[in-house]
Design an enzyme around this catalytic site. Structure first.
Site, PDB file in Angstrom:
ATOM      1  CG  HIS A 122      -4.318  -0.842  -0.479  1.00 20.53           C
ATOM      2  ND1 HIS A 122      -4.081  -0.637   0.869  1.00 20.53           N
ATOM      3  CD2 HIS A 122      -4.765  -2.114  -0.589  1.00 20.53           C
ATOM      4  CE1 HIS A 122      -4.391  -1.740   1.531  1.00 20.53           C
ATOM      5  NE2 HIS A 122      -4.792  -2.652   0.672  1.00 20.53           N
ATOM      6  CB  SER A 141      -0.950  -0.053   1.209  1.00 24.29           C
ATOM      7  OG  SER A 141      -1.961   0.926   1.084  1.00 24.29           O
ATOM      8  CG  ASP A 195      -5.591  -5.453   2.814  1.00 25.20           C
ATOM      9  OD1 ASP A 195      -6.161  -6.516   3.129  1.00 25.20           O
ATOM     10  OD2 ASP A 195      -5.547  -5.022   1.649  1.00 25.20           O
TER      11      ASP A 195
END
Length: 331
Positions: A39, A12, A132
């Site tokens: 992401h 990310s 995540d």
């Protein structure tokens, strides 16, 4: 033939430089496929494949639905689609509910890799905010795959790798450059145990990520919690024995406890600003009423006091928001 031939990578914020460092160290004859989730916003231009192709010797492209997964190629999740490994080693691009506020999200890819390929998988968590990837890496580890995590001390945003290390007994923790050097060697290492059977819960969650039209019974994942889904206001089920603690609503939105906290903090802040707006509007209305003819002195005094009270409450809320501690690192 390598013993392991699927590498899945999740990243990310701060993840692009880490991905570049990894692919820079891979040879042109790298005998495994690499699937990457970074992401992205829905409006992203999808330029990551070009960046990665320039960084190393391997070709890279945005993944296409139903294409065959081939060794020596980097497949990148396109914007607004979950990247999954489907049957017969083909790409599946899903438009299922968001997980941890994202689509694409890292956990669905990792979970599908664990389900379909088990101990042939190497999972890698890189720089990013919140957590995540932790649940998906846990699934890979349970399926007999290898778990690798970027050293949080070198990650631009250390939260994702730090949380992965907290919840998963990672096999390796190293710099992104070192991970790139290690991957060709690790592909040749034979798995030390047989692939265990994956749970039906894992299969159900992969199916949810694949298609938003799936009307699956999420109540089998765990008992109801006292919380509601920030995305759709449905009740959230607490997923049983999950690492980290996770929740899903009836329509499929999924949150770790950290991403749920982040969403609720934002909702509380938005509610506070809505209250400030309502209080200020009410004060303006009362001040306008004071200027209108026909009201007695007692009524005017009451309106003035109420307007002052509304402004005082709005000021108090503003001061409370200003005193709120900074959020933890996030995307």
């Amino acid at each position: 033939m390598p013993e392991r031939d699927i590498v899945v990578i999740g990243a990310s914020a701060g993840g692009i430089s880490a991905l570049q460092a990894i692919v820079r160290g891979l040879p042109a004859d790298f005998p495994a496929a690499i699937l990457v989730v970074l992401h992205l916003s829905r409006q992203s231009g999808g330029l990551l494949p070009e960046i990665l192709a320039r960084a190393g010797a391997l070709p890279a492209s945005n993944a296409r639905h139903n294409e065959e997964i081939s060794a020596g190629h980097i497949y990148v999740a396109p914007p607004d689609r979950h990247l999954l490994i489907g049957p017969e080693r083909r790409i599946y691009l899903g438009h299922g509910p968001k997980e941890n506020r994202f689509r694409p999200a890292v956990d669905p890819l990792f979970r599908s890799a664990a389900l379909r390929e088990g101990r042939k998988v190497i999972g890698v968590v890189l720089s990013g905010g919140l957590d995540d990837g932790s649940a998906g890496l846990y699934a890979i580890k349970r399926a007999g795959g290898l778990a690798m995590v970027q050293d949080p001390s070198e990650a631009e945003v250390p939260s994702m790798p730090r949380n992965a290390l907290q919840h998963v007994a990672a096999d390796y923790c190293a710099s992104a450059e070192k991970i790139g050097e290690m991957l060709p060697i690790l592909l040749r290492q034979a798995p030390v145990r047989e692939m265990p059977a994956m749970s039906e819960d894992t299969r159900l969650e992969v199916e949810l990520a694949a298609d938003e039209r799936n009307q699956l019974d999420v109540t089998q994942l765990g008992p109801p919690s006292p919380y509601t889904c920030p995305a759709c206001s449905g009740s959230l089920m607490r997923i049983g024995n999950a690492q980290p603690v996770r929740f899903r609503c009836h329509t499929g939105h999924a949150f770790t406890v950290m991403s749920l906290d982040d969403e609720q903090r934002e909702k509380v802040e938005n509610a506070a600003w809505s209250a400030i707006r309502a209080l200020q509007e009410h004060a303006l209305l009362l001040q306008e009423m004071i200027r209108l003819p026909g009201f007695s002195g007692e009524e005017i005094a009451d309106y003035a006091a109420r307007a002052e009270q509304a402004l005082e409450r709005a000021t108090l809320l503003r001061e409370t928001l200003a005193a709120t501690p900074d959020k933890p690192d996030k995307d």
